[in-house]
Design a protein around this motif. Structure first.
Motif, PDB file in Angstrom:
ATOM      1  N   GLU A   1       0.842  -1.189   0.000  1.00  0.00           N
ATOM      2  CA  GLU A   1       0.000   0.000   0.000  1.00  0.00           C
ATOM      3  C   GLU A   1       0.879   1.242   0.000  1.00  0.00           C
ATOM      4  O   GLU A   1       1.831   1.325   0.786  1.00  0.00           O
TER       5      GLU A   1
ATOM      6  N   ASP B   1       2.186   7.304   0.282  1.00  0.00           N
ATOM      7  CA  ASP B   1       1.697   8.583  -0.207  1.00  0.00           C
ATOM      8  C   ASP B   1       0.173   8.612  -0.118  1.00  0.00           C
ATOM      9  O   ASP B   1      -0.516   7.761  -0.703  1.00  0.00           O
ATOM     10  N   ILE B   2      -0.365   9.569   0.628  1.00  0.00           N
ATOM     11  CA  ILE B   2      -1.808   9.610   0.891  1.00  0.00           C
ATOM     12  C   ILE B   2      -2.628   9.811  -0.381  1.00  0.00           C
ATOM     13  O   ILE B   2      -3.622   9.099  -0.599  1.00  0.00           O
ATOM     14  N   PRO B   3      -2.287  10.770  -1.265  1.00  0.00           N
ATOM     15  CA  PRO B   3      -3.070  10.898  -2.501  1.00  0.00           C
ATOM     16  C   PRO B   3      -3.077   9.619  -3.331  1.00  0.00           C
ATOM     17  O   PRO B   3      -4.114   9.244  -3.898  1.00  0.00           O
TER      18      PRO B   3
ATOM     19  N   ASP C   1     -11.336   1.572  -6.258  1.00  0.00           N
ATOM     20  CA  ASP C   1     -11.559   0.199  -5.793  1.00  0.00           C
ATOM     21  C   ASP C   1     -10.508  -0.743  -6.379  1.00  0.00           C
ATOM     22  O   ASP C   1     -10.818  -1.841  -6.856  1.00  0.00           O
TER      23      ASP C   1
ATOM     24  N   HIS D   1       3.864  -0.238  -6.602  1.00  0.00           N
ATOM     25  CA  HIS D   1       3.726   0.652  -5.450  1.00  0.00           C
ATOM     26  C   HIS D   1       4.706   0.310  -4.335  1.00  0.00           C
ATOM     27  O   HIS D   1       4.876   1.094  -3.403  1.00  0.00           O
TER      28      HIS D   1
ATOM     29  N   ILE E   1      -8.163   3.626  -3.399  1.00  0.00           N
ATOM     30  CA  ILE E   1      -9.421   3.353  -2.689  1.00  0.00           C
ATOM     31  C   ILE E   1     -10.615   3.816  -3.524  1.00  0.00           C
ATOM     32  O   ILE E   1     -11.607   3.088  -3.688  1.00  0.00           O
ATOM     33  N   ARG E   2     -10.524   5.039  -4.075  1.00  0.00           N
ATOM     34  CA  ARG E   2     -11.632   5.569  -4.884  1.00  0.00           C
ATOM     35  C   ARG E   2     -11.885   4.708  -6.116  1.00  0.00           C
ATOM     36  O   ARG E   2     -13.027   4.530  -6.541  1.00  0.00           O
TER      37      ARG E   2
ATOM     38  N   ARG F   1      -2.690   6.539  -2.200  1.00  0.00           N
ATOM     39  CA  ARG F   1      -3.505   5.560  -1.476  1.00  0.00           C
ATOM     40  C   ARG F   1      -4.990   5.849  -1.671  1.00  0.00           C
ATOM     41  O   ARG F   1      -5.789   4.940  -1.944  1.00  0.00           O
ATOM     42  N   ASN F   2      -5.372   7.117  -1.556  1.00  0.00           N
ATOM     43  CA  ASN F   2      -6.776   7.487  -1.719  1.00  0.00           C
ATOM     44  C   ASN F   2      -7.265   7.226  -3.138  1.00  0.00           C
ATOM     45  O   ASN F   2      -8.423   6.833  -3.348  1.00  0.00           O
ATOM     46  N   ALA F   3      -6.392   7.429  -4.113  1.00  0.00           N
ATOM     47  CA  ALA F   3      -6.775   7.175  -5.508  1.00  0.00           C
ATOM     48  C   ALA F   3      -7.080   5.699  -5.714  1.00  0.00           C
ATOM     49  O   ALA F   3      -8.039   5.347  -6.430  1.00  0.00           O
TER      50      ALA F   3
END
Length: 331
Positions: free
Chosen positions: A111, A114-116, A125, A132, A122-123, A118-120
């Protein structure tokens, strides 16, 4: 044998709440110890702190020239990156250059830190991929070397030509026979050495500019790549990136898991190695910063330095309630 010594203190109000012990060595270009703390002969796994040594065969073999690798790619070969787009986009392009895919990696998925990024995922799916993985740049280098050698796909096996070349590089630069290896988080073998040996290897890199042989030229190019691209070596907010930026190209530094840290200081022809025995990353970051400050390479009051040395401890409301600071032994 010398016991580990205090390196980093954690204070909360007037109480010394925690204490991190460790070993460290500053080595000159002759391989001699300039200063040490704890036991220079302590045997450690360098973990990711030695990626530039593992990358030496990539350059000395002619693979880097054959595939036209850039300084950005050499920096990524030495990196433990955050999995941000600036990292993964470049690693994917490198795989495309080799005619390979994510499936050819043997580092496993991770995982992104980097937060962006990681969030990308998740969004969308989507699950993390090997690209990574913080070591994907190193593994792209391994794949490049394997292609150049015409070697098989299982490049992380200890008897694979890629890993045997890595072992040779580690033993030559540390000037020590490795007593054995462990398997790193990315599945590659990590060859043990001593704290002094690791510092000696970094001094080899730091003094590479004084020599003209193939291995020294490779070491100089890898060091220059790290200093030129600090954001690729780690990522925003990370000690490697922030402290290299703060030193404006005066040193290359690199973290390793379980609280190992190195520094390559070309202007002093010095190598530095740190190992915190409890594996606390915060202590390794504080310790390497303190040593660099002590050598006059890093400003103690620079905002980047204050992120890791004499750094405030904040509670969840943002109140300052403690400090991470170097122990008196580092003065």
């Amino acid at each position: 044998m010398t016991d580990p010594v205090p390196m980093t203190e954690i204070w909360r109000a007037s109480l010394l709440e925690s204490l991190h012990l460790g070993h460290a060595v500053i080595c000159d270009d002759t391989g001699q110890i300039v200063r040490s703390w704890g036991d220079p002969d302590a045997v450690i796994y360098p973990r990711s702190s030695c990626k530039m040594v593992q990358a030496l065969p990539l350059v000395t073999s002619g693979a880097a020239d054959k595939f036209g690798l850039t300084s950005e790619q050499l920096a990524l070969a030495c990196a433990s990156h955050n999995g941000a787009a600036i990292h993964t986009d470049r690693v994917r392009a490198w795989l495309d250059q080799l005619g390979l895919s994510d499936d050819d990696f043997r580092c496993g998925p991770q995982e992104p830190d980097d937060i962006p990024a990681r969030n990308a995922l998740i969004r969308a799916d989507e699950s993390p991929c090997p690209v990574h993985n913080n070591c994907s740049g190193k593994h792209a280098g391994f794949l490049t070397l394997a292609a150049h050698m015409g070697a098989g796909p299982e490049y992380v096996e200890v008897d694979h030509p890629v890993q045997q070349a890595s072992l040779t590089a580690i033993e030559e630069t540390t000037q020590l026979d490795s007593p054995g290896y462990g398997i790193d988080g990315c599945s590659a073998p990590n060859f043990a050495t001593t704290v002094h040996g690791l510092a000696r290897a970094m001094a080899f890199f730091a003094s590479a500019q004084d020599r003209s042989d193939r291995q020294s030229n490779a070491a100089a190019s890898l060091t220059a790549a790290m200093m030129a691209h600090p954001a690729l070596v780690a990522g925003e907010g990370r000690a490697c990136t922030e402290l290299m930026r703060a030193m404006n190209g005066r040193a290359a530094i690199k973290t390793g898991a379980e609280a190992v840290y190195i520094a390559i200081v070309p202007e002093r022809r010095m190598g530095i190695a740190v190992k915190i025995v409890d594996g606390g990353t915060r202590a390794a970051e504080c310790t390497i910063a303190a040593i660099l400050v002590g050598l006059g390479l890093l400003d103690a009051d620079h905002p980047a330095t204050r992120m890791f040395m004499n750094a405030p401890i904040l509670n969840r409301r943002g109140m300052e309630c403690g400090v991470i600071r170097p122990a008196a032994t580092l003065a």
